[in-house]
Design a protein around this motif. Structure first.
Motif, PDB file in Angstrom:
ATOM      1  N   LEU A 160      13.703  -0.472  -1.417  1.00 52.26           N
ATOM      2  CA  LEU A 160      12.366  -0.721  -1.963  1.00 52.26           C
ATOM      3  C   LEU A 160      11.966  -2.147  -1.576  1.00 52.26           C
ATOM      4  O   LEU A 160      12.668  -3.100  -1.902  1.00 52.26           O
ATOM      5  CB  LEU A 160      12.400  -0.573  -3.487  1.00 52.26           C
ATOM      6  N   VAL A 161      10.837  -2.268  -0.873  1.00 51.76           N
ATOM      7  CA  VAL A 161      10.367  -3.586  -0.414  1.00 51.76           C
ATOM      8  C   VAL A 161       9.102  -3.959  -1.180  1.00 51.76           C
ATOM      9  O   VAL A 161       8.119  -3.202  -1.176  1.00 51.76           O
ATOM     10  CB  VAL A 161      10.067  -3.553   1.111  1.00 51.76           C
ATOM     11  N   GLU A 162       9.123  -5.101  -1.844  1.00 53.85           N
ATOM     12  CA  GLU A 162       7.976  -5.541  -2.645  1.00 53.85           C
ATOM     13  C   GLU A 162       7.961  -7.073  -2.660  1.00 53.85           C
ATOM     14  O   GLU A 162       8.945  -7.688  -3.060  1.00 53.85           O
ATOM     15  CB  GLU A 162       8.100  -4.988  -4.083  1.00 53.85           C
ATOM     16  N   PRO A 163       6.843  -7.683  -2.206  1.00 57.40           N
ATOM     17  CA  PRO A 163       6.821  -9.155  -2.158  1.00 57.40           C
ATOM     18  C   PRO A 163       6.758  -9.818  -3.534  1.00 57.40           C
ATOM     19  O   PRO A 163       7.149 -10.970  -3.677  1.00 57.40           O
ATOM     20  CB  PRO A 163       5.556  -9.480  -1.353  1.00 57.40           C
ATOM     21  N   HIS A 164       6.273  -9.091  -4.556  1.00 63.92           N
ATOM     22  CA  HIS A 164       6.125  -9.703  -5.891  1.00 63.92           C
ATOM     23  C   HIS A 164       6.808  -8.846  -6.953  1.00 63.92           C
ATOM     24  O   HIS A 164       6.125  -8.178  -7.744  1.00 63.92           O
ATOM     25  CB  HIS A 164       4.643  -9.843  -6.256  1.00 63.92           C
ATOM     26  N   PRO A 165       8.139  -8.857  -6.993  1.00 71.05           N
ATOM     27  CA  PRO A 165       8.815  -8.073  -8.046  1.00 71.05           C
ATOM     28  C   PRO A 165       8.390  -8.588  -9.420  1.00 71.05           C
ATOM     29  O   PRO A 165       8.091  -9.783  -9.566  1.00 71.05           O
ATOM     30  CB  PRO A 165      10.300  -8.351  -7.803  1.00 71.05           C
ATOM     31  N   PRO A 166       8.337  -7.695 -10.441  1.00 68.40           N
ATOM     32  CA  PRO A 166       7.869  -8.129 -11.753  1.00 68.40           C
ATOM     33  C   PRO A 166       8.793  -9.178 -12.369  1.00 68.40           C
ATOM     34  O   PRO A 166      10.003  -9.127 -12.199  1.00 68.40           O
ATOM     35  CB  PRO A 166       7.877  -6.841 -12.581  1.00 68.40           C
TER      36      PRO A 166
ATOM     37  N   ILE B 148      10.761   2.547   0.832  1.00 72.63           N
ATOM     38  CA  ILE B 148       9.500   2.589   0.092  1.00 72.63           C
ATOM     39  C   ILE B 148       8.855   1.212   0.204  1.00 72.63           C
ATOM     40  O   ILE B 148       9.451   0.205  -0.189  1.00 72.63           O
ATOM     41  CB  ILE B 148       9.739   2.923  -1.402  1.00 72.63           C
ATOM     42  N   LEU B 149       7.643   1.182   0.718  1.00 75.61           N
ATOM     43  CA  LEU B 149       6.938  -0.098   0.839  1.00 75.61           C
ATOM     44  C   LEU B 149       5.948  -0.207  -0.315  1.00 75.61           C
ATOM     45  O   LEU B 149       4.981   0.549  -0.391  1.00 75.61           O
ATOM     46  CB  LEU B 149       6.192  -0.166   2.174  1.00 75.61           C
ATOM     47  N   GLY B 150       6.190  -1.156  -1.216  1.00 79.75           N
ATOM     48  CA  GLY B 150       5.326  -1.355  -2.383  1.00 79.75           C
ATOM     49  C   GLY B 150       6.024  -0.919  -3.651  1.00 79.75           C
ATOM     50  O   GLY B 150       6.384   0.249  -3.792  1.00 79.75           O
ATOM     51  N   GLY B 151       6.241  -1.875  -4.545  1.00 79.96           N
ATOM     52  CA  GLY B 151       6.960  -1.593  -5.807  1.00 79.96           C
ATOM     53  C   GLY B 151       6.038  -1.675  -7.002  1.00 79.96           C
ATOM     54  O   GLY B 151       6.438  -2.112  -8.070  1.00 79.96           O
ATOM     55  N   GLY B 152       4.745  -1.265  -6.836  1.00 83.67           N
ATOM     56  CA  GLY B 152       3.857  -1.098  -7.987  1.00 83.67           C
ATOM     57  C   GLY B 152       4.327   0.116  -8.789  1.00 83.67           C
ATOM     58  O   GLY B 152       5.445   0.621  -8.588  1.00 83.67           O
TER      59      GLY B 152
ATOM     60  N   ASN C  65       1.864  -4.182 -16.239  1.00 80.58           N
ATOM     61  CA  ASN C  65       2.983  -5.072 -15.896  1.00 80.58           C
ATOM     62  C   ASN C  65       4.259  -4.714 -16.647  1.00 80.58           C
ATOM     63  O   ASN C  65       5.354  -4.750 -16.090  1.00 80.58           O
ATOM     64  CB  ASN C  65       2.614  -6.554 -16.059  1.00 80.58           C
ATOM     65  N   ARG C  66       4.135  -4.336 -17.930  1.00 82.09           N
ATOM     66  CA  ARG C  66       5.348  -4.025 -18.698  1.00 82.09           C
ATOM     67  C   ARG C  66       5.979  -2.701 -18.258  1.00 82.09           C
ATOM     68  O   ARG C  66       7.198  -2.568 -18.234  1.00 82.09           O
ATOM     69  CB  ARG C  66       5.037  -3.997 -20.179  1.00 82.09           C
ATOM     70  N   LEU C  67       5.139  -1.725 -17.902  1.00 86.68           N
ATOM     71  CA  LEU C  67       5.714  -0.459 -17.430  1.00 86.68           C
ATOM     72  C   LEU C  67       6.382  -0.663 -16.066  1.00 86.68           C
ATOM     73  O   LEU C  67       7.487  -0.166 -15.814  1.00 86.68           O
ATOM     74  CB  LEU C  67       4.636   0.637 -17.355  1.00 86.68           C
ATOM     75  N   GLN C  68       5.720  -1.460 -15.208  1.00 86.04           N
ATOM     76  CA  GLN C  68       6.313  -1.733 -13.890  1.00 86.04           C
ATOM     77  C   GLN C  68       7.673  -2.425 -14.067  1.00 86.04           C
ATOM     78  O   GLN C  68       8.658  -2.054 -13.423  1.00 86.04           O
ATOM     79  CB  GLN C  68       5.363  -2.614 -13.063  1.00 86.04           C
ATOM     80  N   ALA C  69       7.728  -3.430 -14.967  1.00 86.59           N
ATOM     81  CA  ALA C  69       8.994  -4.155 -15.179  1.00 86.59           C
ATOM     82  C   ALA C  69      10.068  -3.214 -15.731  1.00 86.59           C
ATOM     83  O   ALA C  69      11.239  -3.299 -15.353  1.00 86.59           O
ATOM     84  CB  ALA C  69       8.766  -5.325 -16.133  1.00 86.59           C
ATOM     85  N   SER C  70       9.665  -2.296 -16.605  1.00 90.04           N
ATOM     86  CA  SER C  70      10.618  -1.350 -17.180  1.00 90.04           C
ATOM     87  C   SER C  70      11.186  -0.430 -16.081  1.00 90.04           C
ATOM     88  O   SER C  70      12.387  -0.148 -16.045  1.00 90.04           O
ATOM     89  CB  SER C  70       9.911  -0.548 -18.279  1.00 90.04           C
ATOM     90  N   LEU C  71      10.302   0.020 -15.178  1.00 89.85           N
ATOM     91  CA  LEU C  71      10.764   0.852 -14.061  1.00 89.85           C
ATOM     92  C   LEU C  71      11.745   0.069 -13.179  1.00 89.85           C
ATOM     93  O   LEU C  71      12.762   0.601 -12.734  1.00 89.85           O
ATOM     94  CB  LEU C  71       9.567   1.333 -13.227  1.00 89.85           C
TER      95      LEU C  71
END
Ligand SMILES: Cc1cc2nc3c(=O)[nH]c(=O)nc-3n(C[C@H](O)[C@H](O)[C@H](O)COP(=O)(O)OP(=O)(O)OC[C@H]3O[C@@H](n4cnc5c(N)ncnc54)[C@H](O)[C@@H]3O)c2cc1C
Length: 381
Positions: free
Chosen positions: A31-37, A8-12, A106-112
């Protein structure tokens, strides 16, 4: 790791939700994401969305909605036209406990991401993708900026509206510039909102107030670029006064708690959402006007169905089932793009006849229970 089943490209929100959903499945997932929360901050995220109860239930079932998500339930929604039209949607009338939940991106993304970490069987890589080698008969290979390369039987483009992977695949898209910018800001309110969301269709666009926990609300004012630039240039106290006035002082005096930010609004639909070994989802596949609060909800429904389609194992990149997946997602996306685009155009017209007709239409729909309930039912999926 040199190869996996699904990359998966993108961890939004959309990519992270899909990773969570696939974590319990039979496939190996990266999962590849350059800016993890990062860690949660006290300051409120200006990007605040409405999430449908169906999607919230799904995310909760994945363990992706923990107690660090600051959320408020919408119990009622009041919508005004620009000449006396009015619609009210009430959770109780529809037999629901809430119409939607409002929470920060941002908080929902971090929770995921915390849920992904707990699941333990998704490999996360903090990296940017730089190149891709397409293979007609087997796994595609993604090359990361840090020199690593990973082959995957299915590449998932969850890398947002300007999807890099979509471009690499040479997939075009149809776009319509709404000529609106979504100006967002959060406010402290003098009066309590009592779980009510407000929306005004105005000559200068669509103004929405979404309830936040405590005496706070989040504004989205979708408006032509020139007006958006004026709003964004105002000092915080002047912006608060302008927004309070536009909303008829419904929540009393307002005070800005985040600076205004603007997002140009464009409807997009990629020419195809699937190829052998490739699927586009979320904003990479489609974007809509935010007036119905449905962009990320559509993306979550993409992820829900894709996870369902892949849960029994087998080759995840096989085109037959990817095509079946895309066909099943088309109606939901097309009807939401049609409805939001149509409403935006209907309220942009300035002639007296159209104004009278649209406000009468709102009164009729509001007074006719089956129509009202049908509108509510689509929004809660
Ligand atoms: C003003 C406004 C209000 C909105 N309100 C609502 C609402 O109320 N309800 C609703 O449902 N939706 C709403 N939306 C829509 C919602 O914001 C989007 O649909 C959603 O954020 C898209 O999520 P995504 O995960 O698809 O993309 P993104 O959030 O854009 O995430 C994409 C990710 O991919 C990563 N990425 C990009 N390029 C690369 C690369 N080359 N390599 C690796 N990673 C990469 C990025 O770092 C990012 O983390 C609103 C939108 C706007 C503009």
């Amino acid at each position: 790791m040199k190869s996996c089943d699904i990359l998966i490209l993108g961890g939004g929100l959309n990519g992270a939700a899909l990773a969570c959903a696939l974590a319990a499945g039979p496939h190996s997932v990266v999962l590849v994401e350059p800016h993890p929360p990062g860690p949660a901050e006290d300051a409120w995220d200006p990007r605040i969305y409405a999430y449908s109860p169906g999607n919230v239930d799904w995310i909760k079932s994945l363990g992706g909605w923990d107690d660090q998500v600051r959320a408020e339930a919408v119990r009622q929604m009041r919508v005004w036209g620009d000449a006396g039209g009015r619609l009210t949607f009430d959770a109780l009338d529809a037999g629901l406990s809430e119409l939607a939940w409002i929470a920060e991106n941002n908080r929902l993304q971090a929770s995921l991401w915390r849920a992904i970490g707990r699941a333990g069987n998704v490999t996360t890589l903090a990296a940017r993708a730089e190149a891709v080698t397409w293979n007609a008969n087997g796994p595609h290979t993604l090359h990361l900026a840090d020199g690593r390369a990973i082959s995957a039987r299915l590449l998932v483009a969850a890398d947002g509206a300007h999807s890099w992977l979509r471009t690499q695949a040479g997939i075009g898209f149809k776009a319509e510039d709404y000529r609106h910018v979504g100006v967002v800001a959060n406010f402290a309110t003098e009066k309590p909102h009592r779980g009510i969301a407000f929306q005004w269709f105005r000559p200068d666009g669509v103004l929405a107030w979404l309830p936040l926990p405590g005496r706070r609300m989040s504004m989205v004012w979708s408006t032509p670029p020139e007006h958006a630039a004026q709003l964004q240039a105002l000092a915080p106290e002047d912006l608060a006064a302008r927004v309070a006035e536009a909303g008829l002082h419904t929540l009393g005096a307002l005070a800005c708690i985040t600076p205004a930010a603007g997002f140009p609004l464009v409807r997009r639909r990629a020419d195809t959402w699937v190829r052998p070994g490739l699927v586009l989802l979320g904003d990479a596949a489609h974007t809509v006007h935010p007036l119905a609060g449905q962009g990320v909800n559509l993306g979550f429904r993409d992820s829900r169905l894709l996870a369902e389609v892949l849960k029994n194992g087998g080759d995840p990149g096989e085109i037959g089932r990817l095509t079946a997946y895309a066909a099943r997602r088309l109606e939901d996306v097309a009807s939401m793009q049609f409805t939001t685009g149509g409403l935006k155009k209907l309220f942009a017209r300035d002639d007296g006849l159209t104004r009278t007709a649209r406000n009468w239409g709102m009164r009729l729909a509001g007074g006719f229970d089956p129509v009202n309930q049908a509108l509510t039912r689509h929004a809660i999926l």
